[in-house]
Design an enzyme around this catalytic site. Structure first.
Site, PDB file in Angstrom:
ATOM      1  N   GLU A  22       0.809  -1.226   0.000  1.00  7.93           N
ATOM      2  CA  GLU A  22       0.000   0.000   0.000  1.00  7.93           C
ATOM      3  C   GLU A  22       0.842   1.275   0.000  1.00  7.93           C
ATOM      4  O   GLU A  22       0.371   2.340   0.389  1.00  7.93           O
ATOM      5  CB  GLU A  22      -0.957   0.036   1.214  1.00  7.93           C
ATOM      6  CG  GLU A  22      -1.737  -1.240   1.451  1.00  7.93           C
ATOM      7  CD  GLU A  22      -2.640  -1.606   0.295  1.00  7.93           C
ATOM      8  OE1 GLU A  22      -3.160  -0.690  -0.352  1.00  7.93           O
ATOM      9  OE2 GLU A  22      -2.805  -2.811   0.025  1.00  7.93           O
TER      10      GLU A  22
ATOM     11  N   THR B   5       1.390   2.344  -8.522  1.00  6.67           N
ATOM     12  CA  THR B   5       1.000   3.596  -9.171  1.00  6.67           C
ATOM     13  C   THR B   5       2.217   4.236  -9.825  1.00  6.67           C
ATOM     14  O   THR B   5       2.136   4.764 -10.951  1.00  6.67           O
ATOM     15  CB  THR B   5       0.374   4.565  -8.155  1.00  6.67           C
ATOM     16  OG1 THR B   5      -0.694   3.914  -7.475  1.00  6.67           O
ATOM     17  CG2 THR B   5      -0.153   5.815  -8.854  1.00  6.67           C
TER      18      THR B   5
ATOM     19  N   ARG C  59      -6.791  -0.088  -7.974  1.00  4.95           N
ATOM     20  CA  ARG C  59      -5.918  -0.902  -7.123  1.00  4.95           C
ATOM     21  C   ARG C  59      -6.085  -2.384  -7.395  1.00  4.95           C
ATOM     22  O   ARG C  59      -7.176  -2.934  -7.281  1.00  4.95           O
ATOM     23  CB  ARG C  59      -6.242  -0.629  -5.635  1.00  4.95           C
ATOM     24  CG  ARG C  59      -5.387  -1.408  -4.644  1.00  4.95           C
ATOM     25  CD  ARG C  59      -3.990  -0.821  -4.558  1.00  4.95           C
ATOM     26  NE  ARG C  59      -3.159  -1.522  -3.606  1.00  4.95           N
ATOM     27  CZ  ARG C  59      -2.241  -2.436  -3.940  1.00  4.95           C
ATOM     28  NH1 ARG C  59      -2.061  -2.763  -5.202  1.00  4.95           N
ATOM     29  NH2 ARG C  59      -1.506  -3.028  -3.019  1.00  4.95           N
TER      30      ARG C  59
ATOM     31  N   ASP D  76       8.772  -4.251 -10.585  1.00  5.17           N
ATOM     32  CA  ASP D  76       7.845  -3.942  -9.486  1.00  5.17           C
ATOM     33  C   ASP D  76       7.382  -5.260  -8.887  1.00  5.17           C
ATOM     34  O   ASP D  76       6.869  -6.128  -9.596  1.00  5.17           O
ATOM     35  CB  ASP D  76       6.643  -3.151 -10.013  1.00  5.17           C
ATOM     36  CG  ASP D  76       5.561  -2.944  -8.953  1.00  5.17           C
ATOM     37  OD1 ASP D  76       5.901  -2.907  -7.756  1.00  5.17           O
ATOM     38  OD2 ASP D  76       4.378  -2.810  -9.327  1.00  5.17           O
TER      39      ASP D  76
ATOM     40  N   GLN E 298       3.366  -6.889   0.082  1.00  3.75           N
ATOM     41  CA  GLN E 298       2.889  -7.605   1.257  1.00  3.75           C
ATOM     42  C   GLN E 298       3.943  -8.612   1.738  1.00  3.75           C
ATOM     43  O   GLN E 298       4.775  -9.074   0.957  1.00  3.75           O
ATOM     44  CB  GLN E 298       1.571  -8.339   0.949  1.00  3.75           C
ATOM     45  CG  GLN E 298       0.334  -7.489   1.127  1.00  3.75           C
ATOM     46  CD  GLN E 298       0.199  -6.444   0.025  1.00  3.75           C
ATOM     47  OE1 GLN E 298       0.677  -6.666  -1.075  1.00  3.75           O
ATOM     48  NE2 GLN E 298      -0.447  -5.333   0.314  1.00  3.75           N
TER      49      GLN E 298
END
Length: 367
Positions: free
Chosen positions: A45, A50, A189, A211, A215
């Site tokens: 998060e 993005t 998302r 990327d 988590q």
């Protein structure tokens, strides 16, 4: 004699073949050495995905209409899930705190809003779309006092940062010809699982960006990427200081991010690797710092609710986690702002290129 001649011919052919193979491997190795490998790392998060989309938009193939159409279902799912999360949280907060302060209403009590809540909770985010009716029911709920009070305490539960943005887009997304714009795409998302890659060229230099999921259960997939890395871009969410982990409600997200940064920054693999720190979600941080004290995360903060002062304090917290005299290039970013990210990316890539020239002896100093 004929046998010797045959053997010599075979040896000669093998020699030519081996030399050709060596030459091919040499060219491929040289080609690989000219590619700058960048890793986008950070906790969940943080906004890594993005940033990855922004790189695709600015330097890659972008997002043509056909590809943006594929985001419709993702956006519908994100929006339905967000409203369901708010409904569940309103009940939990009402049960947890409602008896302590009757002035604050968390539970949905209005009859019309209750009917809307029942309808929204019956939806399946992965299957159902945001229809005209769904849009109207969501707007009824979004305007409910209990839901608004719940949203005000969103740090108490896991709500996507762009929830209110998409609630403001309900009239658009329920249309049959809805085509997501770039802000919709950037704010959508999908939790990253596995590894995403993007290749691009800047100022004649090749970059290969990776990327990976942030988590905890995704981090074991990072290890094999650690060799021959030109730069690590560590992404941290400034606005996460009052939030808990998706995986554990007892662990503060910013504390987790700091621990992960310390672990990565001091790895032996990255001793000669450029380290870039993106303190992301500036826009959310600017709003939140006026309402939520930074001391909720850092008891030693003695500053005011000025976002620049607070951001500098957070930056120093990350820098303190680096051992030795290593330099970290820190940038305050807003991943959903394309113009801001283009300036930041260009600056960072110039730093990387200059360092590569310096390390190769082509440039005596970075000044």
């Amino acid at each position: 004699m004929g046998l010797c001649s045959s053997i010599n011919n075979k040896v000669q052919k093998k020699f030519i073949k081996d030399r050709a193979l060596d030459e091919y491997l040499r060219r491929e190795s040289a080609k690989d050495s000219r590619v700058n490998k960048l890793l986008l790392l950070g906790a969940g998060e943080s906004g890594k995905s993005t940033l990855f989309k922004q790189m695709t938009l600015i330097y890659g193939q972008g997002f043509p209409e056909k590809e943006r159409m594929n985001y419709r279902r993702i956006i519908h799912s994100n929006t339905i899930s967000a409203m369901q999360t708010l409904c569940k949280a309103s009940d939990e907060l009402a049960q947890k705190w409602g008896h302590q302060d009757h002035r604050i209403q968390f539970r949905v009590e209005d009859q019309k809003a209750l009917r809307s809540k029942k309808f929204i909770m019956s939806l399946r985010p992965l299957d159902d779309k945001v229809s005209r009716r769904t849009s109207e029911e969501m707007k009824t709920l979004w305007n409910d006092r209990g839901i608004q009070n719940t949203f005000g305490l969103r740090g108490e539960f896991n709500l996507p940062d762009s929830a209110d943005y998409f609630f403001g887009r309900l009239d658009e997304m329920c249309k049959s010809d809805y085509l997501p714009n770039m802000q919709d795409v950037l704010r959508s998302r999908v939790r990253t699982t596995g590894i995403l890659e993007q290749k691009y060229k800047h100022s004649g230099v090749n970059f290969h960006v990776f990327d990976v999921g942030g988590q905890r259960n995704e981090r074991t997939k990072w290890i094999h990427l650690f060799e021959n890395v030109t730069a690590v871009i560590f992404v941290a969410s400034l606005s996460s200081y009052d939030q808990m982990l998706y995986e554990s409600r007892k662990v503060n997200r910013m504390h987790e991010s700091l621990d992960l940064f310390e672990e990565l920054a001091n790895l032996k693999w990255f001793k000669s690797t450029s380290l870039l720190l993106f303190l992301n979600k500036k826009d959310l941080f600017q709003k939140k710092i006026k309402e939520v004290d930074l001391r909720i995360c850092f008891e030693d903060y003695d500053g005011e609710s000025d976002w620049k002062e607070a951001a500098e304090f957070v930056r120093q917290k990350y820098v303190e986690r680096i051992s030795g005299q290593r330099v970290v290039y820190a940038h305050i970013t807003n991943a959903t702002d394309t113009r801001n990210m283009q300036v930041v990316f260009n600056t960072c890539q110039d730093i990387i290129i200059r360092k590569c020239l310096h390390d190769s002896g082509l440039m005596r100093s970075l000044h």
